[in-house]
Design a protein around this motif. Structure first.
Motif, PDB file in Angstrom:
ATOM      1  N   TYR A  49     141.021 -60.372  -7.071  1.00  0.00           N
ATOM      2  CA  TYR A  49     141.814 -60.869  -7.686  1.00  0.00           C
ATOM      3  C   TYR A  49     142.482 -62.393  -7.361  1.00  0.00           C
ATOM      4  O   TYR A  49     141.811 -63.073  -8.098  1.00  0.00           O
ATOM      5  N   TYR A 331     145.631 -47.041 -10.715  1.00  0.00           N
ATOM      6  CA  TYR A 331     145.588 -47.783 -11.617  1.00  0.00           C
ATOM      7  C   TYR A 331     146.331 -48.677 -12.258  1.00  0.00           C
ATOM      8  O   TYR A 331     146.106 -49.426 -11.647  1.00  0.00           O
ATOM      9  N   SER A 335     146.067 -52.968 -11.298  1.00  0.00           N
ATOM     10  CA  SER A 335     146.720 -53.160 -12.546  1.00  0.00           C
ATOM     11  C   SER A 335     147.913 -54.163 -12.455  1.00  0.00           C
ATOM     12  O   SER A 335     147.380 -55.485 -13.079  1.00  0.00           O
ATOM     13  N   SER A 417     134.440 -46.458 -12.422  1.00  0.00           N
ATOM     14  CA  SER A 417     134.745 -48.017 -12.092  1.00  0.00           C
ATOM     15  C   SER A 417     135.990 -48.486 -11.528  1.00  0.00           C
ATOM     16  O   SER A 417     135.775 -49.832 -11.203  1.00  0.00           O
ATOM     17  N   VAL A 418     136.888 -47.668 -11.289  1.00  0.00           N
ATOM     18  CA  VAL A 418     138.483 -48.471 -10.449  1.00  0.00           C
ATOM     19  C   VAL A 418     138.152 -48.544  -9.625  1.00  0.00           C
ATOM     20  O   VAL A 418     138.862 -49.148  -9.131  1.00  0.00           O
ATOM     21  N   GLN A 420     135.102 -49.557  -8.216  1.00  0.00           N
ATOM     22  CA  GLN A 420     134.322 -50.801  -7.949  1.00  0.00           C
ATOM     23  C   GLN A 420     135.046 -51.556  -8.351  1.00  0.00           C
ATOM     24  O   GLN A 420     134.994 -53.570  -7.864  1.00  0.00           O
ATOM     25  N   ASP A 421     135.721 -51.903  -9.249  1.00  0.00           N
ATOM     26  CA  ASP A 421     136.957 -52.964  -9.676  1.00  0.00           C
ATOM     27  C   ASP A 421     137.612 -53.353  -8.301  1.00  0.00           C
ATOM     28  O   ASP A 421     138.363 -54.522  -8.606  1.00  0.00           O
TER      29      ASP A 421
ATOM     30  N   ASP B  34     141.571 -58.091 -18.211  1.00  0.00           N
ATOM     31  CA  ASP B  34     140.976 -57.892 -16.772  1.00  0.00           C
ATOM     32  C   ASP B  34     141.648 -56.101 -16.692  1.00  0.00           C
ATOM     33  O   ASP B  34     141.378 -55.847 -16.072  1.00  0.00           O
ATOM     34  N   ALA B  35     143.142 -55.684 -17.188  1.00  0.00           N
ATOM     35  CA  ALA B  35     143.583 -54.810 -17.116  1.00  0.00           C
ATOM     36  C   ALA B  35     142.479 -53.638 -17.804  1.00  0.00           C
ATOM     37  O   ALA B  35     142.883 -52.605 -17.270  1.00  0.00           O
ATOM     38  N   CYS B  36     141.673 -54.065 -18.750  1.00  0.00           N
ATOM     39  CA  CYS B  36     140.245 -53.374 -18.743  1.00  0.00           C
ATOM     40  C   CYS B  36     139.372 -53.154 -18.125  1.00  0.00           C
ATOM     41  O   CYS B  36     138.992 -52.260 -18.107  1.00  0.00           O
ATOM     42  N   SER B  37     139.037 -53.189 -17.170  1.00  0.00           N
ATOM     43  CA  SER B  37     138.540 -53.956 -16.140  1.00  0.00           C
ATOM     44  C   SER B  37     138.346 -52.586 -15.049  1.00  0.00           C
ATOM     45  O   SER B  37     137.284 -51.935 -14.652  1.00  0.00           O
ATOM     46  N   GLY B  38     139.505 -51.970 -15.440  1.00  0.00           N
ATOM     47  CA  GLY B  38     139.963 -50.877 -14.473  1.00  0.00           C
ATOM     48  C   GLY B  38     138.934 -49.943 -14.663  1.00  0.00           C
ATOM     49  O   GLY B  38     138.183 -48.740 -13.556  1.00  0.00           O
ATOM     50  N   CYS B  39     138.081 -49.584 -15.979  1.00  0.00           N
ATOM     51  CA  CYS B  39     137.884 -47.624 -16.824  1.00  0.00           C
ATOM     52  C   CYS B  39     136.466 -48.622 -17.082  1.00  0.00           C
ATOM     53  O   CYS B  39     135.465 -48.083 -17.094  1.00  0.00           O
ATOM     54  N   HIS B  40     136.024 -50.025 -17.025  1.00  0.00           N
ATOM     55  CA  HIS B  40     134.600 -49.811 -17.791  1.00  0.00           C
ATOM     56  C   HIS B  40     134.171 -51.761 -17.256  1.00  0.00           C
ATOM     57  O   HIS B  40     133.374 -52.146 -17.175  1.00  0.00           O
ATOM     58  N   GLY B  41     135.254 -51.661 -15.580  1.00  0.00           N
ATOM     59  CA  GLY B  41     133.847 -52.379 -14.652  1.00  0.00           C
ATOM     60  C   GLY B  41     134.743 -54.137 -14.939  1.00  0.00           C
ATOM     61  O   GLY B  41     134.595 -54.589 -15.616  1.00  0.00           O
ATOM     62  N   THR B  42     134.257 -54.542 -13.265  1.00  0.00           N
ATOM     63  CA  THR B  42     134.695 -55.381 -13.496  1.00  0.00           C
ATOM     64  C   THR B  42     133.754 -56.806 -14.229  1.00  0.00           C
ATOM     65  O   THR B  42     132.498 -56.185 -14.726  1.00  0.00           O
ATOM     66  N   ASP B  43     134.630 -57.256 -15.101  1.00  0.00           N
ATOM     67  CA  ASP B  43     133.583 -58.248 -15.908  1.00  0.00           C
ATOM     68  C   ASP B  43     133.216 -57.188 -17.001  1.00  0.00           C
ATOM     69  O   ASP B  43     132.093 -57.541 -17.620  1.00  0.00           O
ATOM     70  N   SER B  46     130.282 -51.579 -16.430  1.00  0.00           N
ATOM     71  CA  SER B  46     130.645 -50.287 -16.216  1.00  0.00           C
ATOM     72  C   SER B  46     129.291 -49.538 -15.397  1.00  0.00           C
ATOM     73  O   SER B  46     128.350 -50.174 -15.690  1.00  0.00           O
ATOM     74  N   ILE B  47     129.593 -48.754 -13.867  1.00  0.00           N
ATOM     75  CA  ILE B  47     129.061 -48.275 -12.901  1.00  0.00           C
ATOM     76  C   ILE B  47     128.429 -46.995 -13.457  1.00  0.00           C
ATOM     77  O   ILE B  47     127.403 -46.160 -13.220  1.00  0.00           O
ATOM     78  N   MET B  50     131.310 -44.937 -18.095  1.00  0.00           N
ATOM     79  CA  MET B  50     132.232 -45.330 -19.198  1.00  0.00           C
ATOM     80  C   MET B  50     131.329 -46.376 -19.666  1.00  0.00           C
ATOM     81  O   MET B  50     130.237 -47.094 -19.138  1.00  0.00           O
TER      82      MET B  50
END
Lengths: 424, 102
Positions: A49, A331, A335, A417-418, A420-421, B34-43, B46-47, B50
């Motif tokens: 990031y 997580y 964050s 997801s976490v 990947q992110d 971007d805090a949402c991306s942990g669950c929903h994927g970057t941008d 989601s892969i 989710m």
């Protein structure tokens, strides 16, 4: 070489063309230097990031290992549901896609005055800002007799890797009808619901493969994360297997003798077939050595920027940091990393960092088709990181099979997801 | 050497050119969203299992988030999370993800 006027410069760019433009850009590592120590959820996300928010930064990630094994989902490996490859995260996408420099080396010293990080191989990494995300280390001998050598006989498996494999092998080797003991530490520690998810998934393995075995959780606490939900699930799934012994009923493990396989509380002695001792914890050793931790063993930070209140220019994130009400979870670390990355960029530019906003969402599996969750949204309130009132909380009690199954499926989606992110 | 070396000049110019985009990416809304991306994927890409945001229109996202907050839309966890934000914040998060690359 002479001064380059705007006109010459424009001409230069125009003539340069795409190819040499790209070449010149990759040489643009003269931007401010940010070094990140640790390639877990916190460090990897921070590195990614930082580059996402400001591609001109020169970002170097240093980790002692070539890849990272995640603690989330390591309990599924221990229970034989997944293999080690499932929880291994490599750093190549951070390098190839995001332009992070990755060095495999052990950081041995942080010189906060000179702003230099030193590694075991003798290299020095100067920085403008440093992120320290080292995770945890253990208070050896806080439980009498439980030192690093003992952990090779009675694994903690609280850092994923060889310890995970060791615990798995011991469970496979134990006889049916045997006793498994999990010693759970007092607060604060990494992954508050972790010991209880582990107990659940091991119990699932015992039920199938080691009939008539028992699992005792010897606890240093009288309450734990999502405890009502865990107890509800255990009654349904593992009533004859799991026994939780709270501190008030002498659950606290005070002594072990690893060689003789003995685990002791103040009043009782056990000789389990498998002993999983999760000892009390501190911030990762490098944070202690660098003077980033206070008496608690963890690192006090500014709640909006995660800059250490003890060493300027150094930001501490993840399990090592004291982050108010945020639990020590992957997580949370991820964050926090985004908040710290944005704050660092603002500080480098001489701007005022924004206010922190973060989320924690954690799933625990009681079985492959039985998941529960905890979630919260965090902001700074009265100078401390706290959950937003009226938000967050745990899964409902008494939910039906479909609901628990849905959350179990989301647990897997969450993990994908976490990961990947953070690393991709 | 009197002036700025050519490479550095290009870097500086390019660095400056990047500032508007980069500053936007790191603004408070970006950090919050971007805090949402942990669950929903970057941008929002989601892969796994989710729900992804990528490809969703802004009004779809806005409605979903508002309905999670009010309880009009059933959820396992999003009701608990949406209540942590004001309606204005939820709208800003929806606008952010709708504007990210598909």
């Amino acid at each position: 070489m002479t001064n380059i006027s705007r006109r010459t410069f424009n001409g230069l760019l125009g003539a340069a063309g795409v190819l040499s433009m790209a070449g010149t850009l990759s040489a643009c590592s003269g931007g401010p230097k940010v070094v990140v120590i640790g390639g877990g959820f916190g460090g990897a996300t921070a590195a990614k990031y930082l580059k996402r928010y400001d591609p001109s930064l020169d970002v170097t990630l240093i980790d002692a290992d070539k890849s990272h094994f995640t603690c989330p989902f390591s309990n599924t490996v221990i229970a034989g549901m997944n293999d080690m490859a499932y929880i291994e995260r490599k750093f190549d996408v951070l390098v190839n896609k995001h332009g992070v420099k990755v060095h495999t080396d052990m950081v041995v010293a942080i010189d906060g005055a000179a702003k230099v990080v030193k590694t075991k191989s003798g290299q020095s990494f100067p920085y403008d800002r440093l992120i320290v995300s080292p995770g945890i280390d253990f208070k050896w001998n806080a439980i009498e007799g439980y030192d690093e050598a003992a952990s090779h006989i009675m694994p903690h498996a609280w850092k994923a890797g060889p310890q995970t494999v060791l615990l798995r092998k011991q469970l496979e080797a134990m006889p049916a009808g045997g006793l498994v003991v999990i010693s759970a530490p007092g607060n604060p520690f990494r992954c508050p619901p972790g010991p209880y998810e582990r107990a659940s998934l091991i119990a699932g393995y015992l039920k199938k493969h080691k009939p008539k075995s028992k699992l005792m959780i010897l606890d240093s606490k009288d309450a734990f994360a999502k405890d009502k939900l865990f107890k509800e699930g255990w009654e349904k799934l593992y009533d004859d297997i799991i026994e939780w012994v709270p501190a008030a009923k002498n659950g606290k493990v005070t002594k072990v003798n690893a060689k003789e396989g003995v685990v002791e509380t103040d009043f009782e002695k056990f000789k389990p077939a498998v002993s999983n001792i999760i000892p009390p914890q501190t911030a990762g050793k490098i944070a202690l050595d660098a003077g980033l931790a206070d008496k608690s063993g963890f690192c006090p930070v500014d709640p909006n920027t995660f800059e250490s209140t003890l060493v300027k220019g150094v930001h501490v994130i993840g399990d090592a940091a004291i982050a108010g009400e945020m639990p020590k979870s992957g997580y949370s670390a991820s964050s926090q990393a985004k908040v710290a990355a944005a704050a660092i960029i603002a500080m480098i530019r001489g701007e005022k960092p924004g206010e922190m906003s973060a989320i924690n969402t954690c799933y625990s599996l009681l079985a492959a088709d039985y998941g529960i969750s905890v979630a919260a949204v965090f902001a700074v309130q009265d100078g401390k990181i706290a959950g937003i009132k009226g938000s967050g909380g745990v899964s409902p009690m008494g939910a039906n099979y479909q609901f628990r199954k849905k959350e179990a499926d989301f647990a897997v989606g969450w993990y994908q997801s976490v990961s990947q992110d953070s690393w991709a | 050497m009197r002036g700025i070396p050519a490479t550095l000049a290009v870097c500086l110019a390019f660095g400056l050119a990047l500032v508007p985009a980069a500053a936007k990416a790191a603004d408070p809304v970006a950090v919050m969203a971007d805090a949402c991306s942990g669950c929903h994927g970057t941008d929002g890409h989601s892969i796994g299992g989710m729900p992804a945001f990528s490809g969703k229109k802004q009004d779809e996202l806005t409605k979903a988030l508002r309905d999670f907050k009010s309880g009009a839309k059933e959820a396992t966890v999003m009701d608990r999370i949406a209540k942590g934000y004001s309606v204005e914040q939820l709208d800003a998060i929806a606008a952010y993800f709708a504007s990210r690359k598909k």
